[in-house]
Design a protein around this motif. Structure first.
Motif, PDB file in Angstrom:
ATOM      1  N   CYS A 148      37.546  29.550  19.974  1.00 39.84           N
ATOM      2  CA  CYS A 148      36.612  28.775  19.144  1.00 39.84           C
ATOM      3  C   CYS A 148      35.265  28.485  19.831  1.00 39.84           C
ATOM      4  O   CYS A 148      35.103  27.474  20.518  1.00 39.84           O
ATOM      5  CB  CYS A 148      37.245  27.471  18.702  1.00 39.84           C
ATOM      6  SG  CYS A 148      38.674  27.713  17.624  1.00 39.84           S
ATOM      7  N   ASP A 175      38.439  32.786  16.627  1.00 39.96           N
ATOM      8  CA  ASP A 175      37.142  32.170  16.375  1.00 39.96           C
ATOM      9  C   ASP A 175      36.165  32.437  17.522  1.00 39.96           C
ATOM     10  O   ASP A 175      35.490  31.538  18.021  1.00 39.96           O
ATOM     11  CB  ASP A 175      37.270  30.662  16.076  1.00 39.96           C
ATOM     12  CG  ASP A 175      37.973  30.384  14.750  1.00 39.96           C
ATOM     13  OD1 ASP A 175      38.273  31.354  14.022  1.00 39.96           O
ATOM     14  OD2 ASP A 175      38.219  29.205  14.446  1.00 39.96           O
ATOM     15  N   TYR A 178      31.543  32.666  14.474  1.00 40.40           N
ATOM     16  CA  TYR A 178      31.631  32.019  13.162  1.00 40.40           C
ATOM     17  C   TYR A 178      30.698  32.726  12.196  1.00 40.40           C
ATOM     18  O   TYR A 178      29.596  33.133  12.566  1.00 40.40           O
ATOM     19  CB  TYR A 178      31.290  30.528  13.275  1.00 40.40           C
ATOM     20  CG  TYR A 178      32.425  29.735  13.896  1.00 40.40           C
ATOM     21  CD1 TYR A 178      32.736  29.888  15.247  1.00 40.40           C
ATOM     22  CD2 TYR A 178      33.210  28.882  13.136  1.00 40.40           C
ATOM     23  CE1 TYR A 178      33.800  29.209  15.814  1.00 40.40           C
ATOM     24  CE2 TYR A 178      34.274  28.190  13.704  1.00 40.40           C
ATOM     25  CZ  TYR A 178      34.565  28.355  15.038  1.00 40.40           C
ATOM     26  OH  TYR A 178      35.611  27.683  15.596  1.00 40.40           O
ATOM     27  N   HIS A 235      37.511  32.871  11.453  1.00 42.97           N
ATOM     28  CA  HIS A 235      36.042  32.877  11.353  1.00 42.97           C
ATOM     29  C   HIS A 235      35.387  34.191  11.754  1.00 42.97           C
ATOM     30  O   HIS A 235      34.198  34.384  11.470  1.00 42.97           O
ATOM     31  CB  HIS A 235      35.460  31.708  12.151  1.00 42.97           C
ATOM     32  CG  HIS A 235      35.696  30.394  11.474  1.00 42.97           C
ATOM     33  ND1 HIS A 235      35.012  30.026  10.342  1.00 42.97           N
ATOM     34  CD2 HIS A 235      36.569  29.401  11.738  1.00 42.97           C
ATOM     35  CE1 HIS A 235      35.432  28.828   9.941  1.00 42.97           C
ATOM     36  NE2 HIS A 235      36.387  28.434  10.776  1.00 42.97           N
ATOM     37  N   ASP A 399      42.401  27.277  17.732  1.00 41.48           N
ATOM     38  CA  ASP A 399      42.104  26.754  16.389  1.00 41.48           C
ATOM     39  C   ASP A 399      41.836  25.265  16.269  1.00 41.48           C
ATOM     40  O   ASP A 399      41.013  24.857  15.467  1.00 41.48           O
ATOM     41  CB  ASP A 399      43.230  27.118  15.399  1.00 41.48           C
ATOM     42  CG  ASP A 399      42.873  26.732  13.955  1.00 41.48           C
ATOM     43  OD1 ASP A 399      41.789  27.129  13.497  1.00 41.48           O
ATOM     44  OD2 ASP A 399      43.654  26.016  13.317  1.00 41.48           O
ATOM     45  N   HIS A 401      40.418  22.874  18.051  1.00 41.10           N
ATOM     46  CA  HIS A 401      39.224  22.230  18.616  1.00 41.10           C
ATOM     47  C   HIS A 401      39.592  20.949  19.356  1.00 41.10           C
ATOM     48  O   HIS A 401      38.776  20.033  19.454  1.00 41.10           O
ATOM     49  CB  HIS A 401      38.162  21.945  17.548  1.00 41.10           C
ATOM     50  CG  HIS A 401      37.736  23.150  16.783  1.00 41.10           C
ATOM     51  ND1 HIS A 401      36.791  23.114  15.786  1.00 41.10           N
ATOM     52  CD2 HIS A 401      38.126  24.440  16.858  1.00 41.10           C
ATOM     53  CE1 HIS A 401      36.622  24.320  15.276  1.00 41.10           C
ATOM     54  NE2 HIS A 401      37.431  25.147  15.909  1.00 41.10           N
ATOM     55  N   SER A 431      32.972  24.875  19.644  1.00 45.72           N
ATOM     56  CA  SER A 431      33.030  24.393  18.256  1.00 45.72           C
ATOM     57  C   SER A 431      33.241  22.889  18.191  1.00 45.72           C
ATOM     58  O   SER A 431      34.095  22.341  18.872  1.00 45.72           O
ATOM     59  CB  SER A 431      34.165  25.100  17.515  1.00 45.72           C
ATOM     60  OG  SER A 431      34.003  26.491  17.605  1.00 45.72           O
TER      61      SER A 431
END
Ligand SMILES: [Fe+2]
Length: 501
Positions: A148, A175, A178, A235, A399, A401, A431
């Motif tokens: 992420c 991710d 994005y 994403h 995922d 965060h 993220s």
């Protein structure tokens, strides 16, 4: 020269003769603006990757490259000065592949460090370090887990700190980029830089977005330090897509998906066999001697659509249906066969979404995230039953965060239900921006979910060390990413002995 300095070292003379086909041509500028990478180590090889771009933000995701194929030489050495070249060759960076190069090597020695670099029309790339997987009994393995990395939300200091720790291997669990347009998803701390225009929809959009991300120096450093095992989540294509289903009703979604997959392959150190027509196959296994086997999962491409219209919700019976699948039938068989047949001491499942039950509602009642394993609860139970007969399973996740450490159980509501495996969730690289630490929210979350032992809403990654008696995982955390330069600190440590999951 110490190990760290190879990245900054001036390149020694590149001894290959210039290929005759390109002798009359030169690229106007450095074409290695997207860096270099390696991935998917086996006992005798790995993938070397680069993608040429003179200007990462060049029109149509083409990096301002000339509209012709370009020959790219590569070299492999045991030392970072390239004193002795062990292998060399030439690959073609094709216009149709956005000038990406994937060199798959085999026949190398197991458990060894190697250095590599490229040259295109007289221009030399940075040097990367990589390694083959060991065979047989092996030294401890140090690996990082990351996920992420929203480019607008903060600087990639976490990638830099990860690189400074020089892991043997990096797992990236989704991710990587994005798809949103500028400010399409804002963080509390605002944005420190701006996405390329528009929400990604076409091959050119995805190529351009990848190039923007890959132009980051901290990310390049993390790729140059070790081989990566990459897998995508949502994403890289679109928020919360599920198999053939767009979450936003995007037109011609199959075409969009194929474009996102193609751009992902072009920009990642994946083996050529991963791109199989309309399918991007990232579920795969990598073994590390007799010590460990990584089982990389794809929890996005083969899943049923989210139950009850998706979201974090209470009272959705559909999520409990025995018929629902997250992995899809083929991947389920592949995974169950692989776990049953595995002879390694540890079995590490690298996957995208929270496997633990996670109640987000304070007080009585329960609200769960229908995009995560909670939305596919019967298959989770089947997998945990399978893992209960697997040698030392560990689940590694992205995922959320947020850092999480948790115990996976057959019945999360029963304090006496035995622990099947630990789940270690890496927070995001970037993220959601700086993040925060809300003590009350965390205490309530832990009280609602007694199988969770640690939550942290700040940015970071996991640095894990594995040997024949224990897994030791450090949750590495940064106080801020809205400015550069934050140190990474170990804010929590989990030790898992082989004797007790
Ligand atoms: Fe994410």
């Amino acid at each position: 020269m110490d190990r760290r300095s190879f990245l900054a070292a001036a390149a020694a003379t590149f001894v290959l003769p210039a290929p005759a086909t390109t002798s009359a041509r030169t690229l106007a500028r450095d074409p290695f603006k997207l860096g270099i990478a390696s991935g998917d180590p086996s006992t005798d090889g790995f993938v070397l990757w680069t993608r040429l771009a003179l200007d990462p933000l060049g029109a149509n995701g083409r990096g301002a490259m000339p509209s012709r194929d370009v020959e790219v030489d590569w070299q492999l050495s045991a030392d970072e000065r390239f004193g002795k070249i062990l292998r060399s060759g030439t690959a073609t960076a094709r216009w149709k592949d956005a000038h990406s190069v994937h060199v798959e090597l085999d026949g190398l020695e197991p458990g060894r460090e190697y250095f590599y670099r490229f040259r295109a029309e007289g221009r030399l790339s940075p040097t990367g370090r990589t390694r083959t997987a060991p065979s047989g009994a092996t030294q401890p393995l140090a690996f990082a887990v990351a996920a992420c990395a929203h480019y607008e939300h903060g600087f990639y200091t976490a990638y830099r700190r990860l690189a400074e720790q020089e892991p043997d291997l990096v797992l990236f669990l989704g991710d990587y980029l994005y798809e949103y347009g500028p400010s399409g998803y804002t963080a509390l701390a605002g944005r420190v830089r701006t996405h390329t225009p528009g929400k990604c929809a076409t091959l050119a959009d995805y190529r351009l977005r990848h190039a923007q991300y890959k132009s980051d120096a901290d990310l390049q450093r993390a790729h140059a330090v070790a081989p990566w095992l990459v897998s995508f989540d949502d994403h890289e294509l679109e928020n919360n897509w599920a198999g053939p289903v767009s979450s936003t009703g995007a037109p011609a979604f199959a075409h969009r998906r194929a474009s996102a997959f193609r751009a992902y392959y072009e920009n990642m150190p994946l083996r050529r066999a991963s791109l199989q027509g309309a399918v991007l196959r990232v579920n795969r296994r990598v073994s590390w001697g007799t010590l460990a086997r990584f089982h990389l999962l794809d929890t996005r491409q083969f899943r049923d659509d989210q139950a009850c219209l998706d979201g974090v919700r209470a009272g959705c019976d559909e999520r409990l249906s025995e018929r629902r699948t997250l992995l899809g039938g083929d991947q389920w068989r592949w995974l169950s066969d692989g776990l049953r047949a595995s002879t390694t001491q540890w079995n590490l499942l690298g996957q995208q979404i929270l496997m633990m039950q996670r109640d987000y509602k304070r007080g009585p009642g329960r609200e769960v995230n229908l995009d995560a394993w909670d939305g596919y609860a019967a298959e989770r139970t089947r997998l945990l039953e399978l893992m209960s007969t697997t040698s030392n399973p560990v689940v590694l996740t992205g995922d959320a965060h947020m850092h999480h450490a948790a115990s996976l159980k057959l019945n999360f509501d029963d304090p006496d239900s035995p622990v099947i495996a630990p789940e270690l969730v890496a927070s995001s690289i970037a993220s959601d921006g700086d993040g925060y630490r809300d003590k009350v929210w965390i205490e309530e979350g832990l009280a609602e979910n007694p199988h969770i032992s640690y939550i942290d809403q700040r940015r970071g990654y996991i640095m894990a060390r594995l040997n024949s008696t224990e897994l030791s995982a450090e949750f590495r955390t940064l106080e801020y990413i809205s400015r550069r330069g934050a140190p990474a600190k170990t804010t929590h440590r989990v030790t898992v002995p082989t004797s007790a999951p």
